[in-house]
Design a protein around this motif. Structure first.
Motif, PDB file in Angstrom:
ATOM      1  N   ARG A   1       0.822  -1.212   0.000  1.00 11.03           N
ATOM      2  CA  ARG A   1       0.000   0.000   0.000  1.00 11.03           C
ATOM      3  C   ARG A   1       0.857   1.264   0.000  1.00 11.03           C
ATOM      4  O   ARG A   1       0.492   2.269  -0.598  1.00 11.03           O
ATOM      5  N   LEU A   2       2.005   1.215   0.665  1.00  8.65           N
ATOM      6  CA  LEU A   2       2.915   2.356   0.662  1.00  8.65           C
ATOM      7  C   LEU A   2       3.485   2.586  -0.734  1.00  8.65           C
ATOM      8  O   LEU A   2       3.547   3.722  -1.214  1.00  8.65           O
ATOM      9  N   VAL A   3       3.870   1.515  -1.411  1.00  4.69           N
ATOM     10  CA  VAL A   3       4.393   1.640  -2.772  1.00  4.69           C
ATOM     11  C   VAL A   3       3.324   2.223  -3.692  1.00  4.69           C
ATOM     12  O   VAL A   3       3.605   3.111  -4.510  1.00  4.69           O
ATOM     13  N   LEU A   4       2.083   1.764  -3.563  1.00  7.14           N
ATOM     14  CA  LEU A   4       1.000   2.309  -4.381  1.00  7.14           C
ATOM     15  C   LEU A   4       0.771   3.784  -4.081  1.00  7.14           C
ATOM     16  O   LEU A   4       0.567   4.586  -4.999  1.00  7.14           O
ATOM     17  N   ALA A   5       0.810   4.153  -2.809  1.00  2.87           N
ATOM     18  CA  ALA A   5       0.609   5.552  -2.439  1.00  2.87           C
ATOM     19  C   ALA A   5       1.740   6.430  -2.954  1.00  2.87           C
ATOM     20  O   ALA A   5       1.505   7.544  -3.432  1.00  2.87           O
TER      21      ALA A   5
END
Length: 111
Positions: free
Chosen positions: A61-65
């Protein structure tokens, strides 16, 4: 070892006060690592397994954000307050026609 649990708990509490997604995910990752350390140190396998499973989810989720935050949208999409459709969006290009649409909507409401 209890201090690690208190730090992890404080980090989870801190995530509930965050408004932006990237800092939230970073703090959540630190809390996952702290709870994983605490769970292993105190031999609490359910806690350790839970946070072991949450680490890859938070990383993903951090990579997507980070990816979403780095891509500028042009035109910038914003919710259109005049239209009633729940997913109605408009671009900044339509900014001039917003007032016209709002006045038309008010005129329809008067009828």
């Amino acid at each position: 070892m209890d201090y690690v649990g208190y730090i992890a708990s404080f980090l989870v509490l801190l995530t509930f006060y965050m408004k932006r997604m990237i800092p939230l995910r970073i703090v959540a990752l630190f809390s996952n690592v702290a709870f994983l350390t605490y769970g292993i140190g105190m031999h609490l396998m359910p806690v350790a397994l839970l946070h072991c499973a949450l680490i890859p989810i938070n990383v993903h989720r951090l990579v997507l954000a980070l990816r979403d935050d780095s891509i500028p949208l042009y035109p910038v999409l914003r919710w259109h307050p005049v239209r009633h459709a729940p997913m109605a969006f408009t671009s900044e290009v339509d900014a001039g026609s917003r007032k016209e649409n709002a006045s038309k909507q008010k005129a329809r409401a008067r009828l």
